[in-house]
Design a protein around this motif. Structure first.
Motif, PDB file in Angstrom:
ATOM      1  N   THR A 137      36.424  15.018  71.725  1.00  0.00           N
ATOM      2  CA  THR A 137      37.049  14.502  72.858  1.00  0.00           C
ATOM      3  C   THR A 137      36.472  15.012  74.203  1.00  0.00           C
ATOM      4  N   TYR A 138      37.080  14.386  75.451  1.00  0.00           N
ATOM      5  CA  TYR A 138      36.517  14.838  76.637  1.00  0.00           C
ATOM      6  C   TYR A 138      37.537  16.112  77.040  1.00  0.00           C
ATOM      7  N   ALA A 139      38.233  16.630  76.244  1.00  0.00           N
ATOM      8  CA  ALA A 139      38.853  17.780  76.547  1.00  0.00           C
ATOM      9  C   ALA A 139      38.025  19.076  76.811  1.00  0.00           C
ATOM     10  N   THR A 140      38.318  19.912  77.570  1.00  0.00           N
ATOM     11  CA  THR A 140      37.803  21.133  77.929  1.00  0.00           C
ATOM     12  C   THR A 140      36.270  21.080  78.131  1.00  0.00           C
ATOM     13  N   PRO A 141      35.871  20.359  79.007  1.00  0.00           N
ATOM     14  CA  PRO A 141      34.537  20.068  79.522  1.00  0.00           C
ATOM     15  C   PRO A 141      33.676  21.120  79.791  1.00  0.00           C
ATOM     16  N   LEU A 178      18.584  24.649  82.764  1.00  0.00           N
ATOM     17  CA  LEU A 178      17.543  24.690  83.567  1.00  0.00           C
ATOM     18  C   LEU A 178      17.713  23.707  84.744  1.00  0.00           C
ATOM     19  N   THR A 179      17.688  22.482  83.896  1.00  0.00           N
ATOM     20  CA  THR A 179      17.698  21.330  84.809  1.00  0.00           C
ATOM     21  C   THR A 179      18.968  21.087  85.721  1.00  0.00           C
ATOM     22  N   LEU A 180      20.216  21.714  85.267  1.00  0.00           N
ATOM     23  CA  LEU A 180      21.324  21.577  85.893  1.00  0.00           C
ATOM     24  C   LEU A 180      21.140  22.408  87.146  1.00  0.00           C
ATOM     25  N   LEU A 181      20.675  23.643  87.090  1.00  0.00           N
ATOM     26  CA  LEU A 181      20.350  24.384  88.000  1.00  0.00           C
ATOM     27  C   LEU A 181      19.264  24.238  88.901  1.00  0.00           C
ATOM     28  N   LEU A 182      18.123  23.519  88.489  1.00  0.00           N
ATOM     29  CA  LEU A 182      17.132  22.943  89.579  1.00  0.00           C
ATOM     30  C   LEU A 182      17.591  22.038  90.417  1.00  0.00           C
ATOM     31  N   GLU A 331      29.941  23.477  88.908  1.00  0.00           N
ATOM     32  CA  GLU A 331      30.683  22.807  87.889  1.00  0.00           C
ATOM     33  C   GLU A 331      30.553  21.072  88.618  1.00  0.00           C
ATOM     34  N   ASN A 332      30.509  20.876  89.811  1.00  0.00           N
ATOM     35  CA  ASN A 332      30.279  19.407  90.364  1.00  0.00           C
ATOM     36  C   ASN A 332      29.010  19.058  89.776  1.00  0.00           C
ATOM     37  N   GLY A 333      27.922  19.863  89.736  1.00  0.00           N
ATOM     38  CA  GLY A 333      26.667  19.502  89.457  1.00  0.00           C
ATOM     39  C   GLY A 333      26.799  19.202  87.817  1.00  0.00           C
ATOM     40  N   PHE A 334      27.458  20.061  87.082  1.00  0.00           N
ATOM     41  CA  PHE A 334      27.671  19.868  85.528  1.00  0.00           C
ATOM     42  C   PHE A 334      28.252  18.473  85.496  1.00  0.00           C
ATOM     43  N   PHE A 335      29.107  18.219  86.090  1.00  0.00           N
ATOM     44  CA  PHE A 335      30.072  17.204  85.718  1.00  0.00           C
ATOM     45  C   PHE A 335      29.346  15.713  85.943  1.00  0.00           C
ATOM     46  N   ASN A 336      28.342  15.806  86.740  1.00  0.00           N
ATOM     47  CA  ASN A 336      27.590  14.639  87.266  1.00  0.00           C
ATOM     48  C   ASN A 336      26.430  14.590  86.401  1.00  0.00           C
TER      49      ASN A 336
END
Length: 474
Positions: A137-141, A178-182, A331-336
Motif C-alpha cells: 500500500t501507500y502507507a508509511t512512504p 544518489l539520484t535523490l541527493l543529486l 522528503e519533498n524530493g523523495f516524494f517527487n
C-alpha cells in the motif's frame, strides 16, 4: 542549403550526410556513438552547437536537440548550461548490468555473490506468512518505524550509531538514493568534488543533471585534503562525494587521519558531503575502525548505506541518514522522485537483519570473497593490496602505458569471452595519467570459472605487454 561556410569555420563533428537514413535522429545517434567509440571524438570534445550542426546537415533543429538529449541519457555526452555539449570521459559505453552471453566469463560487473540468496527463503516465507499483501500500500512512504529500528540495529552491529540531529529515510537502493541527493541538493551548474576515478553511475547521473564534477588528487590513503582545499578556493564547490570504505573502482581505504582532515576542509567550505557506504560491513573488519564522515560531520553529511551488496542485489533497499535541518528538502524530493519505497522490500531487509539471517549472508559472502581473492593473489601476486583486499568483491590491476584505448582493450577481451572494465569508464577527467582494470571477483559461478578467466586475462595482458609476468605494481 546551409547558410554558413564550414570550410572556414570547421565543426568538431561532421557526420556524412550521404549515410544518414530515416528516422534521422536514430541514424545520427548511431553515428555519434560510433565516432565516440572509434576515437574520432575523444573524451572532452565539445560537440558543435545544435543550430550549426542542423544547418550543416540541412535538418530540423529539433532533430539535433533530440540526438543530444538521447546521447546524454546513454551517458555518451553531457551538457553544461551556457557552454555546450561535451563527450563524456566515461562515454565509451553505458555501464550495463545486462545478462552476459552464455560463454562469457564475467569479470566486470560487481555482483553480490548471489548464491547466498538461498538464505532469504525463510525470510520470504516469514514475511508472507505475516501478511505480505498488507505491505503493498501507500502507507508509511518514508519507512516504518520497525524498518528504521532495523537500520539502527545493523549500524550498531558495525559499531556505528546515528546522532539525535540525524534523520533516517528508507529508500529504494543506493542508485535511487544518489539520484535523490543529486537532484535535491544540487542544481545544474553546481560543482561536486570527487576522486579522479570514481563510481561510473554517479558520474553519468551527475552529468545528465548538468552537475559539474571536479577531480581531486589522491594517494594510497584517499583524497588529498590540500588539493580539495585548493580546489575549493579556486572554484565555488558545493559538494563532496566520497566512498571511504574500499572505493569503487580503486579499492582505496581512507585512513582515519585523512577522514578527519577532509571533514575539516568540508566544514570550512560548507560542502554538502555524500558518503557512499556501499560495502558498509567492511568497516567491522578494518582494524583501524575509522569513523564515518557522518560521525565527524553530522550537520553536513548525507550517509548512504545500501543493502544490495550486504543482502542481495535484487533487494533494492538503502538507508539514508541525513541532517535534521534538511528534512523538508529531502522528503519533498523523495516524494517527487520515488513517491515511496516498497514496504515489502523493506520488510524483507528488516526481517533478515532482526533474525540474524543478514549476518549469516554477510559471513557467507566474505568466505566466498576470501576464496576468490586467494585465487586472484595466486595469479596476480604483485597486484595492489591493503587491509581489506582479502575480503574485497573486486581488485584493481594497474596497466602499463599502451597505444590501445580502454575500449579496444575491453573489445579484445570480449573476443576472448571475457568481460572486464577499464579505468576509462570511471574517470572524471580526459586522458588520465593512470590506467587499470577493475577485476570483479563476485560474478562468476565458481572458483574454477574465475581461475579460467583470470588465467586468460593474464595471458592477454602479458602478451600485449600491459603488465610484466613478474612485474611489481605500485
Amino acid at each position: 542549403m546551409p547558410i554558413n561556410n564550414f570550410a572556414h569555420h570547421p565543426l568538431s563533428w561532421t557526420p556524412d550526410k550521404q549515410h544518414l537514413k530515416r528516422p534521422l535522429y536514430k541514424s545520427l545517434l548511431a553515428a555519434l556513438k560510433t565516432a565516440i567509440e572509434d576515437g574520432t571524438l575523444p573524451p572532452g570534445t565539445k560537440l558543435p552547437p545544435q543550430r550549426e550542426l542542423a544547418d550543416f546537415l540541412d535538418v530540423n533543429f529539433t532533430t539535433i536537440t533530440r540526438v543530444y538529449r538521447l546521447s546524454a541519457q546513454l551517458g555518451l555526452t553531457y551538457g553544461i548550461t551556457g557552454k555546450g555539449t561535451f563527450v563524456s570521459p566515461s562515454g565509451i559505453d553505458p555501464l550495463t548490468i545486462s545478462t552476459p552471453a552464455r560463454r562469457l566469463i564475467d569479470l566486470g560487473f560487481i555482483a553480490s555473490f548471489e548464491k547466498t540468496n538461498y538464505l532469504l527463503d525463510t525470510v520470504l516465507n516469514q514475511v508472507a506468512s505475516l501478511g505480505g499483501s498488507q505491505l503493498l500500500t501507500y502507507a508509511t512512504p518514508t519507512g516504518r518505524a520497525i524498518d528504521k529500528v532495523a537500520c539502527s540495529q545493523y549500524l550498531n552491529s558495525l559499531g556505528l550509531s546515528l546522532l539525535p540531529e540525524q534523520q533516517l529515510l528508507i529508500t529504494a537502493g543506493g542508485e535511487n538514493t544518489l539520484t535523490l541527493l543529486l537532484t535535491t541538493l544540487f542544481s545544474a551548474g553546481d560543482l561536486i568534488a570527487m576522486d579522479q576515478f570514481s563510481y561510473a553511475n554517479f558520474i553519468a547521473t551527475a552529468k545528465m543533471l548538468g552537475i559539474r564534477l571536479v577531480a581531486i588528487a589522491n594517494d594510497d590513503e584517499g583524497m588529498l585534503p590540500a588539493d580539495l582545499e585548493r580546489s575549493c578556493k579556486i572554484n565555488n564547490i558545493s559538494g563532496l562525494y566520497l566512498m571511504p570504505e574500499y572505493q569503487n573502482p580503486t579499492g582505496t581505504i581512507i585512513s582515519t587521519k585523512r577522514r578527519q582532515d577532509l571533514a575539516t576542509v568540508a566544514k570550512r567550505f560548507k560542502l554538502q558531503v555524500i558518503e557512499d557506504d556501499y560495502l558498509s560491513f567492511l568497516n567491522y573488519y578494518n582494524s583501524e575502525h575509522p569513523p564515518k564522515l557522518f560521525q565527524l560531520l553530522p550537520q553536513q553529511t548525507f550517509y548512504v548505506c545500501s543493502m544490495s551488496k550486504t543482502i542481495a542485489s535484487g533487494l533494492r533497499i538503502a538507508y539514508l541518514a541525513f541532517p535534521s535541518t534538511a528534512t523538508t528538502q529531502i522528503e519533498n524530493g523523495f516524494f517527487n522522485i520515488s513517491v515511496k519505497t516498497s514496504t515489502l522490500n523493506a520488510a524483507i531487509a528488516t526481517t533478515a537483519i532482526q533474525t540474524g539471517i543478514a549476518a549469516k549472508i554477510i559471513q557467507e559472502k566474505l568466505q566466498a570473497a576470501t576464496a576468490m581473492n586467494r585465487q586472484f593473489n595466486a595469479i596476480f601476486p604483485a597486484a595492489p593490496k591493503n587491509q581489506l583486499t582479502n575480503l574485497a568483491f573486486f581488485r584493481r590491476l594497474p596497466l602499463t602505458g599502451s597505444a590501445k584505448t580502454g575500449k579496444e582493450i575491453e573489445q579484445d577481451l570480449l573476443k576472448l569471452h571475457l568481460r572486464c572494465f577499464h579505468s576509462d569508464r570511471f574517470t572524471t577527467v580526459a586522458n588520465p595519467d593512470k590506467q587499470f582494470l577493475r577485476v570483479s571477483l563476485s560474478a562468476t559461478n565458481s572458483i574454477s570459472e574465475l581461475k579460467t578467466g583470470l588465467l586468460r586475462l593474464k595471458q592477454y595482458l602479458v602478451k600485449q605487454r600491459l603488465i610484466g609476468s613478474q612485474r611489481c605494481f605500485n
